[in-house]
Design a protein around this motif. Structure first.
Motif, PDB file in Angstrom:
ATOM      1  N   UNK A 249      14.179 -40.868 -43.635  1.00  0.00           N
ATOM      2  CA  UNK A 249      13.063 -40.011 -43.216  1.00  0.00           C
ATOM      3  C   UNK A 249      13.462 -38.541 -43.207  1.00  0.00           C
ATOM      4  N   UNK A 250      14.624 -38.247 -42.651  1.00  0.00           N
ATOM      5  CA  UNK A 250      15.095 -36.858 -42.601  1.00  0.00           C
ATOM      6  C   UNK A 250      15.296 -36.304 -44.008  1.00  0.00           C
ATOM      7  N   UNK A 251      15.903 -37.097 -44.879  1.00  0.00           N
ATOM      8  CA  UNK A 251      16.124 -36.660 -46.262  1.00  0.00           C
ATOM      9  C   UNK A 251      14.807 -36.450 -47.000  1.00  0.00           C
ATOM     10  N   UNK A 252      13.855 -37.348 -46.762  1.00  0.00           N
ATOM     11  CA  UNK A 252      12.561 -37.250 -47.453  1.00  0.00           C
ATOM     12  C   UNK A 252      11.822 -35.981 -47.038  1.00  0.00           C
ATOM     13  N   UNK A 253      11.762 -35.724 -45.732  1.00  0.00           N
ATOM     14  CA  UNK A 253      11.075 -34.518 -45.251  1.00  0.00           C
ATOM     15  C   UNK A 253      11.770 -33.269 -45.789  1.00  0.00           C
ATOM     16  N   UNK A 254      13.087 -33.281 -45.791  1.00  0.00           N
ATOM     17  CA  UNK A 254      13.856 -32.143 -46.309  1.00  0.00           C
ATOM     18  C   UNK A 254      13.561 -31.911 -47.787  1.00  0.00           C
ATOM     19  N   UNK A 255      13.525 -32.995 -48.564  1.00  0.00           N
ATOM     20  CA  UNK A 255      13.243 -32.876 -49.998  1.00  0.00           C
ATOM     21  C   UNK A 255      11.837 -32.350 -50.263  1.00  0.00           C
ATOM     22  N   UNK A 256      10.878 -32.840 -49.493  1.00  0.00           N
ATOM     23  CA  UNK A 256       9.494 -32.400 -49.664  1.00  0.00           C
ATOM     24  C   UNK A 256       9.349 -30.917 -49.348  1.00  0.00           C
ATOM     25  N   UNK A 257      10.018 -30.468 -48.281  1.00  0.00           N
ATOM     26  CA  UNK A 257       9.947 -29.057 -47.902  1.00  0.00           C
ATOM     27  C   UNK A 257      10.589 -28.153 -48.952  1.00  0.00           C
ATOM     28  N   UNK A 258      11.597 -28.668 -49.663  1.00  0.00           N
ATOM     29  CA  UNK A 258      12.278 -27.876 -50.685  1.00  0.00           C
ATOM     30  C   UNK A 258      11.580 -27.933 -52.042  1.00  0.00           C
ATOM     31  N   UNK A 259      10.662 -28.878 -52.215  1.00  0.00           N
ATOM     32  CA  UNK A 259      10.009 -29.069 -53.514  1.00  0.00           C
ATOM     33  C   UNK A 259       9.321 -27.820 -54.056  1.00  0.00           C
ATOM     34  N   UNK A 260       8.555 -27.067 -53.247  1.00  0.00           N
ATOM     35  CA  UNK A 260       7.915 -25.854 -53.790  1.00  0.00           C
ATOM     36  C   UNK A 260       8.923 -24.843 -54.326  1.00  0.00           C
ATOM     37  N   UNK A 261      10.054 -24.712 -53.647  1.00  0.00           N
ATOM     38  CA  UNK A 261      11.073 -23.757 -54.097  1.00  0.00           C
ATOM     39  C   UNK A 261      11.717 -24.236 -55.400  1.00  0.00           C
TER      40      UNK A 261
END
Length: 297
Positions: A249-261
């Motif tokens: 869950x932590x990795x998924x949220x982190x990846x999603x937040x970084x996706x726009x960048x």
């Protein structure tokens, strides 16, 4: 001093992106699609943290022992499985990014010609050229590594023969601008392919970059700094939010937040490479003329 060509190309890339923001959607979707797979792959790093077994422990599964540390067969099997999944993930990731890169460049080209385009059509064309772009990126990577190894081998031999530490600093002086130049060269490869539909022609990116060394080095510096600001800095802040956590869950949220960048830096590199090619081969009007046209001056 950085040649004007680098500044013009980077400035034109920014303008093109701001005028065609919907091109960001394609790499964003790709990044979001890869996010759960990446999160699953790196959800548990204990296989690396607990790589060495308990000193002095003895059991039948131990297949390697050195200085009282052991690696169990179970751990090695977990590592082998991880690397198999990692290779599959990297292959899928590179193919999807190749599709995205082609679509972005194609869309930017159509925008330059004042043509309308749909994201569905761009994705469709990207699918048709995904393996060619993947192969081009592979070739560019191999050529880049080969070029970079030249000075390393030469200076390493000289260091061994002379024992001079000064040569190590000289190696860094040579390698750093060479890396920047090759970053700029690599960014032009796919745009050249999109325009020429020729894999051979795409490799001319290296000759173009070496003929315009200062502009290429300057543009490479812009891309590297932009990549750091758009990826490393946000990642560090996001990492603080999940400090000490490596679950799915932590990795998924982190990846999603970084996706726009991640989407923005891929778009910037793709369109930036196109604009650098235009600038170095003088295929478009000057940056000053474009600025004046944009603001009606």
């Amino acid at each position: 001093m950085v040649r004007v060509g680098a500044v013009n190309a980077f400035g034109r890339a920014i303008i093109t992106i701001t005028k065609n923001l919907k091109l960001l959607i394609i790499p964003l979707i790709v990044s979001l699609l890869l996010s759960p797979f990446s999160a699953y792959l790196f959800k548990d790093t204990s296989v690396f943290e607990n790589l060495w077994g308990v000193p002095g422990e003895s059991n039948e599964s131990v297949i390697f022992e050195e200085h009282g540390s052991t690696i169990s067969e179970e751990v090695l099997n977990e590592m082998a499985e991880f690397f198999r999944l990692f290779l599959v993930f990297m292959l899928v990731s590179l193919l999807l990014q190749a599709l995205s890169e082609y679509a972005i460049v194609k869309g930017a080209l159509m925008a330059e010609d004042n043509q309308t385009y749909s994201l569905i059509d761009l994705v469709y064309e990207g699918i048709h050229h995904v393996f060619q772009v993947f192969f081009i990126n592979l070739l560019v990577g191999i050529i880049t590594v080969t070029i970079l190894l030249g000075p390393i081998i030469l200076f390493s031999a000289l260091i061994v023969l002379t024992g001079s530490s000064v040569l190590m600093w000289l190696l860094l002086v040579v390698e750093f601008p060479l890396i920047l130049l090759l970053v700029a060269a690599g960014s032009m490869a796919v745009p050249i392919y999109v325009m020429s539909n020729s894999i051979t022609a795409s490799l001319s990116c290296f000759s173009i970059a070496f003929k315009n060394k200062l502009s290429s080095i300057g543009f490479g510096a812009f891309l590297v700094v932009s990549g750091f600001l758009l990826l490393a800095v946000p990642a560090s802040f996001i990492g603080l939010l999940f400090l000490g956590k490596s679950d799915f869950t932590a990795n998924l949220i982190s990846n999603i937040l970084q996706s726009p960048f991640q989407a923005l830096i891929q778009t910037l590199m793709a369109i930036g490479g196109l604009m650098l090619y235009f600038e170095l081969t003088k295929k478009v009007k000057s940056f000053e003329e474009e600025i004046m046209e944009e603001f009606g001056l």
